[in-house]
Scaffold this active site. Structure first.
Site, PDB file in Angstrom:
ATOM      1  N   LYS A  74      62.964  66.460  10.222  1.00 61.57           N
ATOM      2  CA  LYS A  74      62.014  65.645  10.974  1.00 61.57           C
ATOM      3  C   LYS A  74      62.718  65.097  12.197  1.00 61.57           C
ATOM      4  O   LYS A  74      63.461  64.124  12.123  1.00 61.57           O
ATOM      5  CB  LYS A  74      61.464  64.484  10.130  1.00 61.57           C
ATOM      6  CG  LYS A  74      60.196  63.872  10.772  1.00 61.57           C
ATOM      7  CD  LYS A  74      59.988  62.414  10.407  1.00 61.57           C
ATOM      8  CE  LYS A  74      60.775  61.473  11.281  1.00 61.57           C
ATOM      9  NZ  LYS A  74      60.400  61.508  12.722  1.00 61.57           N
ATOM     10  N   GLU A 106      73.959  45.565  17.697  1.00 62.40           N
ATOM     11  CA  GLU A 106      73.984  46.824  18.432  1.00 62.40           C
ATOM     12  C   GLU A 106      72.918  46.816  19.524  1.00 62.40           C
ATOM     13  O   GLU A 106      71.738  46.625  19.247  1.00 62.40           O
ATOM     14  CB  GLU A 106      73.743  47.990  17.473  1.00 62.40           C
ATOM     15  CG  GLU A 106      73.870  49.352  18.127  1.00 62.40           C
ATOM     16  CD  GLU A 106      73.726  50.489  17.134  1.00 62.40           C
ATOM     17  OE1 GLU A 106      74.485  51.460  17.241  1.00 62.40           O
ATOM     18  OE2 GLU A 106      72.849  50.400  16.249  1.00 62.40           O
ATOM     19  N   GLU A 147      74.199  57.841   8.318  1.00 60.33           N
ATOM     20  CA  GLU A 147      75.045  57.535   9.475  1.00 60.33           C
ATOM     21  C   GLU A 147      74.256  56.557  10.321  1.00 60.33           C
ATOM     22  O   GLU A 147      73.259  56.922  10.940  1.00 60.33           O
ATOM     23  CB  GLU A 147      75.380  58.821  10.230  1.00 60.33           C
ATOM     24  CG  GLU A 147      76.544  58.658  11.200  1.00 60.33           C
ATOM     25  CD  GLU A 147      76.082  58.242  12.572  1.00 60.33           C
ATOM     26  OE1 GLU A 147      76.164  57.027  12.878  1.00 60.33           O
ATOM     27  OE2 GLU A 147      75.645  59.101  13.339  1.00 60.33           O
ATOM     28  N   CYS A 198      75.771  55.659  18.664  1.00 61.29           N
ATOM     29  CA  CYS A 198      76.047  54.757  17.541  1.00 61.29           C
ATOM     30  C   CYS A 198      77.499  54.297  17.537  1.00 61.29           C
ATOM     31  O   CYS A 198      77.799  53.197  17.075  1.00 61.29           O
ATOM     32  CB  CYS A 198      75.700  55.434  16.217  1.00 61.29           C
ATOM     33  SG  CYS A 198      76.389  57.087  16.061  1.00 61.29           S
TER      34      CYS A 198
END
Length: 504
Positions: free
Chosen positions: A188, A398, A263, A297
């Site tokens: 996906k 983040e 992750e 990331c």
């Protein structure tokens, strides 16, 4: 993720519609629904894409299940699967410019950035084509007249949920090891950037991957993603994305005890010691935060510099940051591409405004950028923030954009403490000419990746994954194959007399 600079000629043949790929066929949504993808650099529509529903997800699961349970792919000799992976890589390489262009249109990436990522996606298939040949079980020492050996068997049907920041590369990271060991997959892709994943699915079929082994179903995470995660007939979930979403996936997957690889987010520290090569550290730090427009990331968004070189480093760092060029992604002189969409642009700007409100100083950048000729795109200036504290939002959370906070430190002990003062633990970097110090610091940083005098975090063969709330499991390496296999232990007795352990 090494950036290359090759000549790029626009070669893409206009394609207005992209289908789902289910059971080896290009199909439309069962509900007839579609959505449009937007070029972040221009704000213009790139293409229309079939939008998968839960019914489509069910069709994909059943196709993958049939292919795994009754198909031939997992029964192929290892060298035959390896040949198919090599062919996937060869087709991708033959269509390199086309795929680069499509990735740029779908993501707003700069030319060099997209080229590097497409190159790595190709190398992923080449790497796993070689790695699978050496992936095997073991023979273990046993007492007496017993023999024990282990076999590696594919885990089954895998749902793989791919993020928008590295659409093709993340799809390759997940598809290549899974099909190498004989699994079937349902991918996906992110709704913002589905195009190259769909093309990769088509290439897999062209290369000889049997129908049902690779299925691509772009759709909403809420509907399609959750449906796959909760499905009884899905054996494993691999997800790359935000930590909050990852927590939800882990909770849902626990109901059926699926294997899970996550992750997740990061807030990676970048430590520059007083004996570092300052110019190399400046260039590496520049890449570490502004590569991919900071939408990584493992972006090194917390920059800690020793107080003795802080002013000198900052002067050079600011000068180079202000020289970063935003503009036409197809122009080789462009350093940094666009932000993925308006929502992410607002998020980045909100974090910068929060820093200002908390008393931080913006040394450069700090606002939405206007790029001549690309006024309808989504752009943000490369931003450096100082006068911050560890408690500020821009230091703790983040941001996922081209924003870095810079702070001084006094000694090695403080640098390690600051680096580890985070709920995340994905990437990190150390800059020092003292090999003993660099090793000592690297061993104490709580992160899955430590880059020493080097800005690159991911190359085929190097484990990629995090500590703490950055997730678990390692991708891009030989160990990844174990995440897609079960280890079966087989114990045999070869003695001359029958066993009667109960003595009955």
């Amino acid at each position: 993720m090494i950036m290359t600079q090759q000549v790029q000629e626009k070669v893409l043949v206009k394609r207005d519609f992209y289908h789902l790929i289910i059971n080896g066929e290009k199909v439309e949504s069962s509900k007839g629904e579609t959505f449009q993808t937007i070029n972040p650099a221009t704000g213009e529509v790139v293409a229309t894409v079939a939008k998968a529903s839960q019914e489509d997800a069910e069709r994909a699961v059943q196709a993958a299940r049939q292919a795994f349970d009754f198909g031939k792919w997992k029964q192929y000799p290892v060298n035959r699967r390896a040949q198919v992976l090599h062919k996937i890589a060869a087709i991708m390489r033959s269509r390199f410019n086309e795929i680069v262009e499509l990735e740029m249109l779908d993501t707003g990436k700069s030319l060099g950035t997209a080229q590097g990522q497409v190159n790595q996606a190709i190398e992923d298939f080449e790497f796993y084509a070689g790695a699978i040949v050496g992936h095997r079980g073991a023979v273990n020492n046993m007492p007496g007249q017993f023999h024990n050996y282990t076999e590696k068997e594919p885990v089954g049907v895998c749902a793989q949920i791919v993020p928008w920041n590295y659409p093709l590369m993340m799809a390759a990271w997940k598809i290549a090891p899974a099909i190498a060991v004989g699994c079937s997959v349902i991918v996906k892709p992110a709704s913002l950037t589905p195009l190259t994943a769909i093309v990769l699915g088509e290439i897999c079929l062209e290369a000889g991957v049997p129908a049902g082994v690779v299925n691509i179903i772009p759709g909403s995470g809420k509907d399609v993603g959750n449906y796959l995660v909760e499905h009884q007939q899905v054996d494993k979930v691999a997800f790359t994305g935000s930590t909050p979403v990852g927590k939800g996936i882990m909770e849902k997957a626990s109901q059926t005890l699926k294997r899970v690889t996550l992750e997740l987010g990061g807030k990676s520290p970048n430590l520059v010691f007083e004996d570092a090569d300052i110019d190399a550290a400046v260039d590496g730090s520049l890449y570490g935060i502004f590569y991919n427009s900071g939408q990584s990331c493992e972006a090194r968004s917390r920059l800690y510099v020793h107080k003795d070189i802080y002013d000198e480093f900052l002067e050079k760092f600011v000068a180079k940051t202000t020289a970063i060029k935003l503009g036409d992604p197809f122009d080789k002189a462009t350093h940094m591409g666009a932000i993925i969409d308006q929502d992410q642009l607002n998020t980045i700007d909100g974090y910068v405004k929060s820093a200002i409100a908390e008393g931080a100083t913006i040394l450069t950048g700090g606002k939405v950028a206007t790029v001549e000729g690309f006024e309808k795109g989504f752009w943000y200036e490369p931003t450096i923030i100082t006068d911050v504290t560890q408690s500020m939002k821009v230091v703790r959370e983040e941001i996922f954009g081209p924003v870095v906070v810079v702070m001084p430190f006094s000694d090695e002990k403080e640098a390690i403490r600051l680096a580890n003062d985070s709920e995340f633990g994905l990437g990190s970097a150390v800059w020092s000419k003292d090999g003993a110090r660099a090793t000592r610091v690297a061993n104490q940083i709580q992160a899955g990746i430590v880059m020493v005098n080097c800005p690159f975090s991911a190359m085929p063969g190097t484990p990629f994954g995090g500590y703490k709330q950055s997730g678990f499991g390692r991708e891009l390496c030989i160990e990844t194959l174990d995440l897609y296999t079960e280890t079966k232990s087989i114990i045999s007795y070869y003695g001359s007399r029958p066993l009667n352990p109960l003595g009955v």
